[in-house]
Design a protein around this motif. Structure first.
Motif, PDB file in Angstrom:
ATOM      1  N   ASP A  97      33.974  11.294  11.849  1.00 39.11           N
ATOM      2  CA  ASP A  97      33.612  12.547  12.771  1.00 39.11           C
ATOM      3  C   ASP A  97      34.570  13.453  13.344  1.00 39.11           C
ATOM      4  O   ASP A  97      35.075  13.147  14.435  1.00 39.11           O
ATOM      5  N   ASP A  98      35.054  14.429  12.671  1.00 35.86           N
ATOM      6  CA  ASP A  98      36.257  15.137  12.979  1.00 35.86           C
ATOM      7  C   ASP A  98      35.655  15.990  14.279  1.00 35.86           C
ATOM      8  O   ASP A  98      36.383  16.383  15.018  1.00 35.86           O
ATOM      9  N   GLU A 103      36.635  18.267  19.509  1.00 36.49           N
ATOM     10  CA  GLU A 103      36.073  18.424  20.813  1.00 36.49           C
ATOM     11  C   GLU A 103      37.030  17.952  21.860  1.00 36.49           C
ATOM     12  O   GLU A 103      37.302  18.511  22.939  1.00 36.49           O
ATOM     13  N   ALA A 104      37.119  16.869  21.703  1.00 37.01           N
ATOM     14  CA  ALA A 104      37.819  15.949  22.601  1.00 37.01           C
ATOM     15  C   ALA A 104      39.354  16.450  22.811  1.00 37.01           C
ATOM     16  O   ALA A 104      39.954  16.603  23.939  1.00 37.01           O
ATOM     17  N   ILE A 105      39.889  16.915  21.869  1.00 32.39           N
ATOM     18  CA  ILE A 105      41.350  17.363  21.860  1.00 32.39           C
ATOM     19  C   ILE A 105      41.156  18.750  22.524  1.00 32.39           C
ATOM     20  O   ILE A 105      42.348  19.090  23.110  1.00 32.39           O
ATOM     21  N   GLU A 106      40.197  19.654  22.153  1.00 38.17           N
ATOM     22  CA  GLU A 106      39.965  20.887  22.880  1.00 38.17           C
ATOM     23  C   GLU A 106      39.894  20.764  24.415  1.00 38.17           C
ATOM     24  O   GLU A 106      40.414  21.314  25.256  1.00 38.17           O
ATOM     25  N   GLU A 107      38.928  19.794  24.889  1.00 37.46           N
ATOM     26  CA  GLU A 107      39.027  19.421  26.197  1.00 37.46           C
ATOM     27  C   GLU A 107      40.577  19.110  26.752  1.00 37.46           C
ATOM     28  O   GLU A 107      40.505  19.430  27.822  1.00 37.46           O
ATOM     29  N   HIS A 108      41.202  18.171  26.217  1.00 34.92           N
ATOM     30  CA  HIS A 108      42.279  18.035  26.533  1.00 34.92           C
ATOM     31  C   HIS A 108      43.138  19.124  26.865  1.00 34.92           C
ATOM     32  O   HIS A 108      43.930  19.389  27.822  1.00 34.92           O
ATOM     33  N   ALA A 109      43.103  20.124  25.908  1.00 34.41           N
ATOM     34  CA  ALA A 109      44.060  21.378  25.925  1.00 34.41           C
ATOM     35  C   ALA A 109      43.531  22.118  27.139  1.00 34.41           C
ATOM     36  O   ALA A 109      44.369  22.597  27.972  1.00 34.41           O
ATOM     37  N   GLU A 145      31.437  12.239  28.153  1.00 33.48           N
ATOM     38  CA  GLU A 145      31.210  12.437  26.658  1.00 33.48           C
ATOM     39  C   GLU A 145      31.922  11.131  25.731  1.00 33.48           C
ATOM     40  O   GLU A 145      31.310  10.608  25.119  1.00 33.48           O
ATOM     41  N   GLU A 146      33.068  10.775  26.404  1.00 28.40           N
ATOM     42  CA  GLU A 146      33.853   9.727  25.746  1.00 28.40           C
ATOM     43  C   GLU A 146      33.082   8.464  25.808  1.00 28.40           C
ATOM     44  O   GLU A 146      32.809   7.530  24.861  1.00 28.40           O
ATOM     45  N   GLU A 147      32.735   8.255  27.322  1.00 28.65           N
ATOM     46  CA  GLU A 147      32.012   6.863  27.453  1.00 28.65           C
ATOM     47  C   GLU A 147      30.657   6.687  27.014  1.00 28.65           C
ATOM     48  O   GLU A 147      30.139   5.548  26.944  1.00 28.65           O
TER      49      GLU A 147
END
Length: 190
Positions: A97-98, A103-109, A145-147
């Motif tokens: 699931d890319d 989305e997670a990497i964008e949130e990190h940014a 979202e992660e959890e």
């Protein structure tokens, strides 16, 4: 956004200087006596809980806000680095699931941009409450979202969480030791 305007990286945090008034900023993160959870998702969830506690402490603190802000920024920067280097590639492969990982990497940014602003404001002795509040909101959304999505989905795969957890813990120590050496002006071993 261009590479030149990318948010704070671990190298940026490593160039930060810490004063004697910072009560063992990195040492606390490294040797707080915490037991490392046995697997990757538990380790990451422990990080989430610790940062949440730091945000609560920041809200109630009156005089140590700049020190707490730096601690929050360091903890989040290290956490993002180990997720991006180790956990997300594994999750992307396991989940196929890319979109979730992107989305997670964008949130990190987004969080890294706020961290950079906070670090600049602390250095310039400017007010930091607004950016910390925004960072807290971003972190809460990301963690939820992660959890609630990524971690439970990962639990449905045959991923070796213990191996990933060991890699995350080892990389965290490497990063923190590099930060400590940088803080003291010591060259990294070749």
């Amino acid at each position: 956004m261009t590479e030149a305007k990318m948010a704070m990286t671990i190298q940026d945090v490593a160039t930060m200087s810490f004063s004697a008034q910072d009560p063992a900023t990195l040492r606390e993160l490294l040797t707080a006596g915490k037991k490392l959870p046995p697997d990757s998702t538990a380790l990451l969830m422990q990080d989430h809980a610790e940062v949440k506690a730091m945000f609560r402490q920041f809200e109630s603190e009156k005089q140590m806000k700049p020190i707490l802000a730096r601690k929050i920024c360091i903890a989040l920067t290290v956490h993002a680095e180990i997720e991006e280097e180790i956990f997300y590639p594994q999750a992307g492969t396991a989940l196929e699931d890319d979109e979730l990982i992107t989305e997670a990497i964008e949130e990190h940014a987004e969080m890294k941009e706020l961290i950079a602003k906070i670090i600049e404001d602390v250095a310039a002795e400017k007010a930091i409450n607004r950016n910390i509040k925004a960072l807290k909101g971003s972190v809460e959304h990301h963690v939820a979202e992660e959890e609630s999505e990524m971690f439970p989905d990962m639990r449905q795969t045959d991923t070796d969480f213990y191996e990933i957890g060991k890699a995350l813990a080892a990389r965290r120590v490497e990063i923190l030791l590099a930060l400590k050496r940088q803080e003291k002006g010591i060259e990294a071993p070749s």
